[in-house]
Design a protein around this motif. Structure first.
Motif, mmCIF file in Angstrom:
data_model
loop_
_atom_site.group_PDB
_atom_site.id
_atom_site.type_symbol
_atom_site.label_atom_id
_atom_site.label_comp_id
_atom_site.label_asym_id
_atom_site.label_seq_id
_atom_site.Cartn_x
_atom_site.Cartn_y
_atom_site.Cartn_z
ATOM 1 N N SER A 127 12.857 7.046 6.379
ATOM 2 C CA SER A 127 13.300 7.392 7.743
ATOM 3 C C SER A 127 12.352 8.426 8.354
ATOM 4 O O SER A 127 12.051 8.353 9.541
ATOM 5 N N HIS A 128 11.834 9.350 7.550
ATOM 6 C CA HIS A 128 10.872 10.319 8.107
ATOM 7 C C HIS A 128 9.612 9.613 8.588
ATOM 8 O O HIS A 128 9.092 9.893 9.662
ATOM 9 N N LEU A 129 9.123 8.690 7.746
ATOM 10 C CA LEU A 129 7.884 7.988 8.092
ATOM 11 C C LEU A 129 8.068 7.148 9.357
ATOM 12 O O LEU A 129 7.242 7.173 10.271
ATOM 13 N N ALA A 175 3.163 1.982 4.333
ATOM 14 C CA ALA A 175 2.565 0.925 3.498
ATOM 15 C C ALA A 175 2.876 1.167 2.015
ATOM 16 O O ALA A 175 3.221 0.230 1.284
ATOM 17 N N VAL A 176 2.765 2.415 1.570
ATOM 18 C CA VAL A 176 3.059 2.717 0.161
ATOM 19 C C VAL A 176 4.533 2.424 -0.128
ATOM 20 O O VAL A 176 4.884 1.831 -1.155
ATOM 21 N N GLN A 197 5.064 4.717 -12.257
ATOM 22 C CA GLN A 197 4.143 4.402 -11.144
ATOM 23 C C GLN A 197 4.909 4.330 -9.817
ATOM 24 O O GLN A 197 4.444 4.827 -8.788
ATOM 25 N N VAL A 198 6.089 3.725 -9.862
ATOM 26 C CA VAL A 198 6.914 3.647 -8.650
ATOM 27 C C VAL A 198 7.344 5.054 -8.242
ATOM 28 O O VAL A 198 7.324 5.407 -7.063
ATOM 29 N N ARG A 199 7.720 5.868 -9.206
ATOM 30 C CA ARG A 199 8.111 7.257 -8.909
ATOM 31 C C ARG A 199 6.961 7.991 -8.218
ATOM 32 O O ARG A 199 7.164 8.752 -7.297
ATOM 33 N N GLU A 200 5.734 7.743 -8.720
ATOM 34 C CA GLU A 200 4.571 8.402 -8.117
ATOM 35 C C GLU A 200 4.407 7.949 -6.665
ATOM 36 O O GLU A 200 4.186 8.767 -5.760
ATOM 37 N N ASP A 201 4.534 6.633 -6.439
ATOM 38 C CA ASP A 201 4.407 6.120 -5.067
ATOM 39 C C ASP A 201 5.481 6.718 -4.162
ATOM 40 O O ASP A 201 5.212 7.082 -3.010
ATOM 41 N N GLU A 215 5.445 -5.100 9.543
ATOM 42 C CA GLU A 215 4.275 -5.687 8.887
ATOM 43 C C GLU A 215 3.885 -4.872 7.654
ATOM 44 O O GLU A 215 3.626 -5.419 6.578
ATOM 45 N N LEU A 216 3.866 -3.537 7.797
ATOM 46 C CA LEU A 216 3.465 -2.696 6.663
ATOM 47 C C LEU A 216 4.486 -2.763 5.521
ATOM 48 O O LEU A 216 4.135 -2.622 4.354
#
Ligand code: NAP
Ligand code: FE
Length: 366
Positions: A192-194, A216-217, A233-237, A300-301
């Motif tokens: 929501s911030h993004l 996108a991330v 890896q998901v946590r990092e993203d 799209e992203l």
């Protein structure tokens, strides 16, 4: 014509074991007030890492409530004063991070929390080291603190350029102990911030830089959020996306999703991210009429084919909550009237009226 300013003075250190690697460099003064919630700093392993790295003195305040109040912050500030702390290390989700910011102000300014909203403050707050254990608020890189204000029966943001933490250490492993539903709630706060930042009428080329990469991330982790299989890896993203969300709203502020979410937290105990998530699909639909290209870029992203697919995603992530809250119509009207007075609504494209906000509330929580 491009016209913008960009201010984000927090030093960022992102990666594995960054707290341990900081060692004695973690200290910003002689004596730290370490601010945490009741259990997450220990559960996440962050407190142990801090205590191992820190060579100087400290005192621990581990009583920050979820959605903290001013009184809760006063308690910590009094401890900082009586123990002569000259900086703060904040560990936790948005609640401890935000509370630490207010403590940093109150420790050096003789004011009540409510006075901070009305009058601001004169003396520079204590410097803060921020260590997030959720991936959602981005508070480690924002100049905001959100408090529960019982006098006004709502949550309200306090802002000021000296509320940015001095340093933020982001290690994804600290978020590994989050239960799945908290992972989802906080992830949707980051989204929501993004999205609100990108769709805000205050968006600029500089804020877009963070927002577009973050969306996108976030789009890349949708399959994991759907399946509930959350790897490191998901946590990092997610932590990276959340940080980018913070950098975005530090410039733009949030929009009406946050204004509508606050009553769900205040009156119905909905965690912050979930309260936002309930309104996100309607927000995108409303905003599409005013900024279609931007809304389509978001889809799209995220790799979602339509607005409907976005609504389905929210329905899936919040399956136990969508359509479950039945708020009487007269209360809905009151929520809309209060929301309409916030800055968040004036930052929204299409600046929704009380009637339009009422419709969006009815669509989701009647
Ligand atoms: P939170 O209220 O800080 O934490 C939610 C729950 O998760 C708490 O029970 C907490 O436990 C637990 N928790 C935290 N980290 C954990 C971990 N690693 N493992 C297991 N449990 C963990 O949640 P949040 O969503 O991060 O923050 C929400 C607050 O931030 C709200 O007040 C919201 O309004 C505010 N916010 C601020 C900004 C900003 O820019 N400053 C932006 C958006 C939202 P403990 O109680 O033990 O800590
Ligand atoms: Fe938020």
């Amino acid at each position: 014509m491009r016209e913008f300013s960009f201010f984000m003075p927090t030093k960022l250190v992102f990666g594995q074991d960054v707290v341990k690697k900081a060692g004695a460099g973690l200290a910003l003064g002689k004596k730290a007030l370490i601010v945490t919630g009741r259990s997450s700093a220990r559960l996440s392993g962050a407190l142990d890492d801090v205590l191992e790295a820190l060579s100087g003195e400290y005192v621990l305040f581990d009583r920050v409530e979820n959605n903290p109040t001013g009184e809760n912050c006063q308690e910590g500030a009094e401890l900082a004063r009586s123990e002569n702390c000259d900086y703060i290390i904040a560990i936790g989700g948005g609640s401890p991070l935000d509370a630490a910011k207010v403590m940093a102000v109150l420790a050096v300014n003789e004011k009540s929390p409510l006075e901070l909203y009305a009058q601001g403050w004169e003396k520079k707050p204590l410097p803060i080291v921020a260590i997030p254990t959720t991936a959602g608020t981005g508070s480690e890189v924002t100049p905001y603190a959100v408090l529960t204000i019982h006098e006004e029966e709502t949550k309200k943001g306090l802002g000021g350029p000296d509320l940015f933490p001095a340093v933020a250490y982001l290690d994804p492993k600290y978020t590994a102990s989050l239960p799945l539903q908290v992972t989802i709630d906080t992830a949707v706060d980051a989204l929501s911030h993004l999205v609100e930042g990108y769709l805000s009428n205050r968006a600029s080329s500089a804020s877009d830089l963070a927002a577009l990469q973050g969306i996108a991330v976030w789009g890349g982790v949708i399959p994991a959020l759907r399946s509930g299989d959350i790897s490191l890896q998901v946590r990092e993203d997610l932590l990276f996306a959340s940080m980018l969300g913070g950098i975005t709203i530090a410039q733009t502020g949030t929009t009406f999703v946050h204004a509508l979410g606050y009553p769900l937290t205040y009156f119905h105990d909905y965690p912050h991210g979930r309260a936002n998530g309930i309104f996100m699909a309607s927000y995108l639909e409303f905003t599409h009429a005013h900024a279609p290209e931007r809304v389509e870029m978001v889809l799209e992203l995220l790799d979602l084919p339509s607005l409907n697919a976005f609504r389905e995603l929210m329905n899936e992530l919040f399956a136990d909550y969508v359509g479950k809250l039945h708020v009487p119509e007269e209360r809905i009207r009151a929520y809309a009237e209060k929301a309409a007075q916030t800055k968040n609504v004036s930052y929204s494209r299409g600046t929704p009226s009380v009637e339009e906000l009422t419709e969006i509330l009815k669509e989701n929580i009647l």
